[in-house]
Design a protein around this motif. Structure first.
Motif, short mmCIF file in Angstrom:
data_model
loop_
_atom_site.label_atom_id
_atom_site.label_comp_id
_atom_site.label_asym_id
_atom_site.label_seq_id
_atom_site.Cartn_x
_atom_site.Cartn_y
_atom_site.Cartn_z
N TYR B 247 0.85 -1.20 0.00
CA TYR B 247 0.00 0.00 0.00
C TYR B 247 0.88 1.24 0.00
O TYR B 247 1.50 1.56 1.01
CB TYR B 247 -0.91 0.02 1.23
N GLY B 248 0.93 1.92 -1.14
CA GLY B 248 1.74 3.12 -1.23
C GLY B 248 1.04 4.31 -0.63
O GLY B 248 -0.16 4.27 -0.31
N PHE B 249 1.78 5.43 -0.49
CA PHE B 249 1.15 6.64 0.03
C PHE B 249 0.12 7.17 -0.97
O PHE B 249 -0.95 7.60 -0.59
CB PHE B 249 2.21 7.71 0.30
N TYR B 250 0.46 7.11 -2.25
CA TYR B 250 -0.45 7.69 -3.25
C TYR B 250 -1.67 6.82 -3.47
O TYR B 250 -2.80 7.30 -3.46
CB TYR B 250 0.30 7.96 -4.55
N SER B 251 -1.45 5.51 -3.70
CA SER B 251 -2.56 4.58 -3.87
C SER B 251 -3.57 5.03 -4.92
O SER B 251 -4.78 4.90 -4.73
CB SER B 251 -3.28 4.35 -2.53
N ASN B 252 -3.05 5.58 -6.01
CA ASN B 252 -3.95 5.89 -7.11
C ASN B 252 -4.39 4.60 -7.77
O ASN B 252 -3.59 3.67 -7.92
CB ASN B 252 -3.22 6.77 -8.15
N VAL B 253 -5.65 4.53 -8.17
CA VAL B 253 -6.13 3.34 -8.87
C VAL B 253 -5.33 3.22 -10.17
O VAL B 253 -5.28 4.16 -10.97
CB VAL B 253 -7.64 3.43 -9.16
N ASN B 254 -4.65 2.08 -10.34
CA ASN B 254 -3.74 1.93 -11.47
C ASN B 254 -3.71 0.48 -11.92
O ASN B 254 -3.09 -0.36 -11.28
CB ASN B 254 -2.33 2.39 -11.05
N PRO B 255 -4.41 0.17 -13.03
CA PRO B 255 -4.46 -1.23 -13.49
C PRO B 255 -3.09 -1.76 -13.91
O PRO B 255 -2.91 -2.97 -14.02
CB PRO B 255 -5.42 -1.18 -14.69
N ASN B 256 -2.12 -0.87 -14.10
CA ASN B 256 -0.79 -1.31 -14.55
C ASN B 256 0.13 -1.67 -13.39
O ASN B 256 1.20 -2.23 -13.60
CB ASN B 256 -0.12 -0.20 -15.37
#
Lengths: 211, 304
Positions: B247-256
């Protein structure tokens, strides 16, 4: 009541319990187990397991598998240390565990992941899936040889040795559960503890064989 | 300032109250009929990844991650009623001009509560569409005055053991904490939600006030907020502290960017039933046009 209790000593009670257990026909266990699996599927399909039935059903089948494996591993210690004889139903317990494991795997593959490429990616890249799959592969020969013909063909000694594969498989199953859990949770750790405990009960100091 | 973000959908697209109540009666009334309805919905969801038909109130309120009430998906619905949500106050501190403890009424006063129909994508690969009611976080931050040195906003969830049974288990290091970079916090998509479906926020969804950041995984949208801190350092966040590689700080939804335990290429919309088809996950959860510029030049795999 007092009189009965006085009359029935502990060994006599066990005798009664074991007689009762022996009278349970194995086919009844198969029917009940399969019916329960089917009932859960029906519930999932009709809204009875909540709004995300795929994950719920997958998890339920997985947990029942673990519970049956625990029960199967408890058969020998129960007989040896408590005098309770579940031996007549041990095969049914094992076969049902394998049945629920198959159901768990099918729900994962067909309903959850849905694509073969994604399944492969999961097996290769996600350690908890790798471990679960390894556990399944260990149990596969056990499921296939849980019949009289196979016991006869393999010979009792070889058969018994082969079926010791359930020990590592049980540990893999519990680790699989721990690994897929988010954060610290007790439940999967309790499964692992019980399984390790049941395996530890099998370790006996070496002594000369009498039989 | 309200209404900076215009959804293509309007309040008319929200399932009317009678309709979703009816749907529940159908579910209760005929199992077979309900099963058929669910199957049809599943196919529809798969056809259009952009489908923004809101989930029903029942779906939104019965399948939740709010570990303060237990780790089961139904636990929050079962136990969250124990949480006292009135009176409620939020401590706002750090690099702000007017720090202090503000009552909820004070915080909401003067804000325009608007509807925002957002996708919500959980890292566990399920998703919902929720008709939130709320106001932009930036409106609150501007009111309390963000100082020049501030770069991040940290948030904290209520941790009241006598009302939150899940706190007995150290699932993570309580209290639950989350954080945003200041530009993310000031983005018009980022809201503080006070309700959904035009009703006060249900307890299990983070009553009485929660964050909603629709382009990030659900755990960033922290519930039942009691503290907001402006800071110049990247704040500690709960799941990042627990497992930084997951779990990163940004946690942007990213299918890649695959999570170590879940591929993030697809997701499943809640409500499709047992035979729901998976749908493809969209970059930034479908809000790429609105937010991609925030991350220009950033390696989104490294800064996941």
């Amino acid at each position: 009541m007092m009189r009965r209790n006085q009359i029935l000593s502990r060994p006599a009670l066990m005798q009664r319990l074991n007689n009762a257990l022996r009278r349970i026909p194995p086919w009844l266990l198969y029917v009940l187990g399969a019916a329960y699996g089917g009932w859960l599927f029906y519930l999932a399909a009709t809204g009875g397991l909540g709004v995300e039935p795929i994950n719920t059903l997958e998890r339920l089948y997985g947990e029942i598998t673990l519970q049956l494996i625990v029960l199967g591993l408890a058969v020998t210690p129960l007989r040896r240390h408590a005098g309770v004889n579940l031996m007549p139903m041990r095969r049914a317990i094992g076969v049902l565990a394998f049945f629920f494991l198959g159901a768990h795997l099918l729900v994962w593959a067909v309903l959850d992941v849905q694509r073969v490429s994604a399944m492969w990616a999961d097996i290769l890249e996600r350690p908890y899936v790798t471990i679960g799959m390894a556990g399944f592969l260990l149990l596969l020969p056990l499921g296939l040889t849980s019949n009289n013909w196979a016991v006869h063909k393999l010979g009792a000694a070889t058969w018994r040795k082969l079926h010791k594969l359930v020990y590592p498989a049980a540990i893999l199953g519990a680790v699989h559960f721990i690994w897929l859990t988010k954060g610290f949770q007790w439940e999967p750790l309790i499964y692992l503890t019980i399984i390790l405990g049941l395996l530890a009960l099998r370790i006996r100091p070496a002594k000369p064989r009498i039989d | 300032m309200a209404r900076r973000y215009a959804s293509k959908l309007t309040w008319d697209d929200v399932t009317p109250r009678e309709a979703y109540l009816n749907r529940r009666q159908i579910m209760a009334g005929g199992a077979a009929l309900a099963g058929a309805t669910l199957m049809t919905r599943g196919v529809q969801a798969a056809q259009d990844a952009w489908d923004l038909t809101p989930n029903t109130l029942e779906q939104i309120t019965s399948y939740n991650n709010f570990y303060e009430f237990g780790t089961g998906k139904e636990d929050p619905a079962r136990h969250a009623h124990m949480m006292t949500t009135a009176p409620w106050s939020i401590q706002i501190d750090g690099m702000v001009d007017s720090p202090g403890t503000y009552s909820l009424e004070d915080i909401i006063a003067g804000q325009t509560i608007e509807e925002r129909i957002y996708r919500l994508r959980c890292v566990e690969r399920w998703s919902l569409v929720v008709p939130w009611n709320g106001f932009e976080l930036s409106d609150l931050l501007e009111r309390v005055g963000v100082q020049d040195r501030a770069r991040y906003v940290a948030f904290e969830t209520l941790a009241r053991p006598e009302e939150m049974l899940g706190l007995r288990v150290p699932v993570i290091d309580w209290p639950y904490r989350e954080g945003l970079r200041l530009d993310e916090a000031m983005h018009p998509l980022t809201i503080l939600a006070t309700g959904l479906y035009g009703q006060p926020m249900p307890n299990q969804n983070g009553a009485p006030i929660r964050l909603v950041v629709p382009w990030k995984y659900g755990y960033k949208s922290i519930k039942s907020i009691v503290r907001i801190t402006l800071t110049d350092e990247q704040p500690v966040t709960a799941w990042n502290a627990y497992a930084p590689n997951e779990y990163g700080f940004y946690s942007n939804v990213n299918p890649n960017r695959a999570h170590p335990r879940w591929s993030q290429e697809f997701e499943r919309r809640i409500g499709g039933g047992l035979f729901a088809r998976n749908i493809e996950t969209l970059m930034f959860n479908g809000y790429e046009d609105e937010v991609a510029h925030l991350y220009d030049g950033m390696d989104l795999i490294e800064f996941h």
